[in-house]
Design an enzyme around this catalytic site. Structure first.
Site, PDB file in Angstrom:
ATOM      1  N   SER B  45       0.866  -1.171   0.000  1.00 30.51           N
ATOM      2  CA  SER B  45       0.000   0.000   0.000  1.00 30.51           C
ATOM      3  C   SER B  45       0.903   1.220   0.000  1.00 30.51           C
ATOM      4  O   SER B  45       1.793   1.337   0.849  1.00 30.51           O
ATOM      5  CB  SER B  45      -0.883  -0.023   1.253  1.00 30.51           C
ATOM      6  OG  SER B  45      -1.891   0.953   1.155  1.00 30.51           O
ATOM      7  N   GLU B  46       0.702   2.135  -0.956  1.00 31.69           N
ATOM      8  CA  GLU B  46       1.711   3.179  -1.148  1.00 31.69           C
ATOM      9  C   GLU B  46       1.781   4.182  -0.006  1.00 31.69           C
ATOM     10  O   GLU B  46       2.717   4.975   0.053  1.00 31.69           O
ATOM     11  CB  GLU B  46       1.545   3.885  -2.503  1.00 31.69           C
ATOM     12  CG  GLU B  46       0.222   4.551  -2.721  1.00 31.69           C
ATOM     13  CD  GLU B  46      -0.694   3.703  -3.589  1.00 31.69           C
ATOM     14  OE1 GLU B  46      -0.723   2.466  -3.392  1.00 31.69           O
ATOM     15  OE2 GLU B  46      -1.400   4.263  -4.437  1.00 31.69           O
ATOM     16  N   ASN B  47       0.817   4.138   0.915  1.00 32.07           N
ATOM     17  CA  ASN B  47       0.929   5.005   2.090  1.00 32.07           C
ATOM     18  C   ASN B  47       1.839   4.418   3.165  1.00 32.07           C
ATOM     19  O   ASN B  47       1.931   4.976   4.257  1.00 32.07           O
ATOM     20  CB  ASN B  47      -0.459   5.318   2.676  1.00 32.07           C
ATOM     21  CG  ASN B  47      -1.250   4.074   3.007  1.00 32.07           C
ATOM     22  OD1 ASN B  47      -1.230   3.105   2.268  1.00 32.07           O
ATOM     23  ND2 ASN B  47      -1.950   4.095   4.114  1.00 32.07           N
ATOM     24  N   SER B  87       8.265   3.994   0.533  1.00 30.69           N
ATOM     25  CA  SER B  87       7.251   3.250  -0.209  1.00 30.69           C
ATOM     26  C   SER B  87       7.418   3.452  -1.714  1.00 30.69           C
ATOM     27  O   SER B  87       7.329   2.499  -2.497  1.00 30.69           O
ATOM     28  CB  SER B  87       5.864   3.726   0.233  1.00 30.69           C
ATOM     29  OG  SER B  87       4.859   2.991  -0.423  1.00 30.69           O
TER      30      SER B  87
END
Lengths: 229, 213, 213, 229
Positions: B45-47, B87
């Protein structure tokens, strides 16, 4: 060693009209809730805000929008906010959209003294307009410049009185880079510890980056509650 | 089985055992529901989370734990949390095997448009522009045609691009189409459709894979 | 008090309460021994430690804990460990208030040479080239003249540079000299030397600070 | 999910003659001791090694030098090693010196898909020869390119079977960046844990970067024992 505040308004009162500020968080997660609310109280105007998102209509940075304190937003995604849309369409608010990976790296670069770096993100898109490009190994990349701010506002789960910070889960997000890129970094922490109480191998933000600390109780509003049966 | 479910189930076949995968917001997120238990797959998840787990039970919701769609999630055993810069270092550096994303338009050269409709309010590209260049493989899932019944697979995108020449495969409710150096290649036709149906609802001329009638 | 000790004690006065400081390998490392207990100072080590403590006792040596000079050290309360990339982000980004480094030669425009003598084996610059640009203030400590009695403060460095126009102040066994836009300015003369002694052992012409006779 | 080896030679046997490898460590601290020794056994030749230092004459990468397995070193400091000096002067060994901050950032950039970035380090010095420069805000910077490797060898204090790594104290140093920049990253860990035993907020190297794991007992030789009275 750091100034430890008890009043949120005191902690942000020198943020001046026209200042550029960075604010940590992704959506409503990891935002410095009380520092943002304190800016409502100081009434500072014409802010340029660098933050991945802009809160929602009635929480987070959305509060500053409602109060017309924001001149410009630099973000990767601002789709949760009706007042944002209204102000952009009416020309009251300027917006600069940056791919999320470029934004996070631009902030890291700013804090790390790197004035520019190359990334593939945005090549051949409207984002590339007016930007230098360069070919490495046959592939085209965009030059992106580092970002810095007059003030950085971050939130951490734990802080010690020296300024070391530890974040919780995905509340980390943009906070560590933003902490490095402000001339003055103000950290709102959920719990403040004595010096030596935090394990040195687990520090996410070393003390050198943090100038002010304040303990804040968080509401932690949930934007999209999603549960399994 | 509705279209979304059909597409998500087909997209699941793209996910190989041992893969690190990023699923875009919306329909791509649904793919997670269909990943076979026989595959060990780690969702990014890019967060700042590697190892997204199922949605939490009502009692185990943690407001500090969300996915890139801002939904409350859980983390699997062996997960890790990190900053957004880390990330996207992971994404841009080619460490994610597969990204499954939605689209408004895809062109025959692999151009992708999925973030902006001029004249409508701009919401922002989020992490999409980074993902399309970083992931080893980019698979697009979408309806084959738009609400007016017009093709979304075009000779040239009409909307502002997310990335140039970035798509590897398109999975729709009607077909699976690969972006190849020779052009778009039709590799699968969904039940209920013919090769002719697909060509008729696709603007560029399709190369038909051997074995497809 | 020998020359090294005299220089280190004088250099200590450069360190202000609340400063984050990087001390170079060799004589600069000695400065740590003289830092007043009245000052809260945090020493950074470019191999990934913020908060160097004293050398360990024989029983508390940890082979995983060294400074940039590869000496075993300890960490103070409130220290943190991080990667080399993070360490130089901290340095390059201007977060270190002061670097105290050694030198072979310093030029009147602030050029510094401290890493390489052509014809001799090259050992490498380590972190010096990063430190001279990153630290807010660069103070050089060294002997005023070389072993042959020749000036080390020159109109122009003869050795390959570590950095151009990077030195703020030079502290030697004989004097304290500031690099200013107008040229080198003699601001202190050590006991036992005269202004004339300093000028005679320094190649560029010195501006003499008011109050120094 | 990752291949977990029990033989160090097996773990490195596909490192081929002429390969470019990165090796973690600063001095002798944090080096993957047993992976290095395994390369002595495989006898692989003409290696290009990217590592901050090159060990000492009889330990660490110095062993590979002694055994004439190294064609080129890319390092920031190599002053601890007499055999190194001999081979460079005789022309047997090529050396490329890179400022330490540039080296660590070049490796990070390589792992992060950033083909180039600008840094002030080295401007106006021999390091700048042949490099592009660019002025940002009136100051000159050098373009430095990202570095990648065929194989990366790192050492961590703790690893789990998924490949997550945690480093100890200053044994972290170059290891986290090097772990990201190898096509194949091989991690020698002091202790191997089951999946789920390492705290997700404290992972220094997320599992995605690590392809092979092996448990190794470390000698941890001390280069400069310095004690207080």
């Amino acid at each position: 060693m750091k100034s430890i505040h008890t009043s949120f308004v005191d902690a942000v009162k020198d943020i001046h009209d026209g200042a550029t500020i960075m604010v940590g968080g992704f959506g409503l997660v990891g935002i410095p809730e009380n520092l943002i609310k304190a800016l409502l109280e100081t009434g500072v105007k014409d802010l340029t805000i660098i933050s991945n998102n802009c809160g929602v209509d009635d929480w987070g940075l959305g509060l500053l929008l409602q109060n017309k304190q924001v001149k410009k937003m630099i973000s990767s995604y601002v789709g949760e906010n009706k007042e944002f849309e209204r102000q952009v369409l009416s020309g009251e608010l300027e917006v600069e959209l940056v791919p999320q990976g470029s934004l996070s790296e631009k902030i890291r670069a700013g804090g790390a003294g790197i004035p520019g770096f190359y990334t593939p993100a945005g090549v051949g898109t409207p984002i590339a307009e007016g930007k230098e490009t360069k070919v490495f190994n046959g592939k085209e990349y965009l030059l992106e410049e580092g970002l810095v701010a007059d003030f950085s506002l971050v939130r951490a789960a734990k802080g010690d009185k020296m300024g070391n910070l530890i974040y919780n889960k995905t509340a980390q997000n943009f906070n560590p880079m933003i902490a490095t890129a402000g001339k003055v970094t103000i950290a709102e922490v959920e719990e403040l510890y004595e010096i030596g109480e935090l394990p040195p191998d687990q520090i996410h933000t070393p003390s050198v980056y943090v100038q002010r600390l304040i303990v804040g109780k968080q509401e932690k509003r949930i934007e999209r509650l999603t549960v399994s049966e | 089985m509705n279209n979304r479910e059909r597409i998500a189930r087909r997209a699941e076949k793209e996910v190989q055992d041992g893969f690190f995968v990023n699923l875009g917001i919306g329909m791509p997120t649904l793919v997670a529901n269909y990943i076979s238990d026989n595959k060990q797959v780690v969702l990014q998840s890019e967060n700042g989370l590697l190892g997204i787990g199922p949605y939490p039970t009502k009692d185990s919701v943690d407001p500090d734990l969300i996915n890139a769609g801002k939904e409350t999630v859980t983390a699997i055993k062996g997960a890790s949390y990190f900053s957004s810069a880390e990330s996207f270092a992971m994404i841009r550096g080619g460490h994610i095997d597969l990204a499954i994303l939605g689209a408004m338009e895809v062109a025959e050269n692999g151009d992708l448009a999925n973030w902006m409709i001029p004249g409508k309010m701009i919401k922002g590209m989020g992490g999409a522009m980074d993902l399309v260049h970083g992931a080893q493989r980019v698979v697009i899932i979408m309806d084959h045609v738009n609400r007016k019944g017009e093709p979304k697979i075009l000779k040239k995108c009409s909307l502002p691009l997310t990335g140039k020449n970035v798509v590897n495969r398109i999975i729709t409710d009607r077909a699976v189409i690969d972006v190849t150096e020779e052009g778009l290649k039709l590799v699968e036709v969904m039940e209920g459709f013919t090769v002719e149906d697909i060509q008729n609802s696709t603007e560029p001329e399709l190369i038909i894979a051997e074995g497809l009638k």
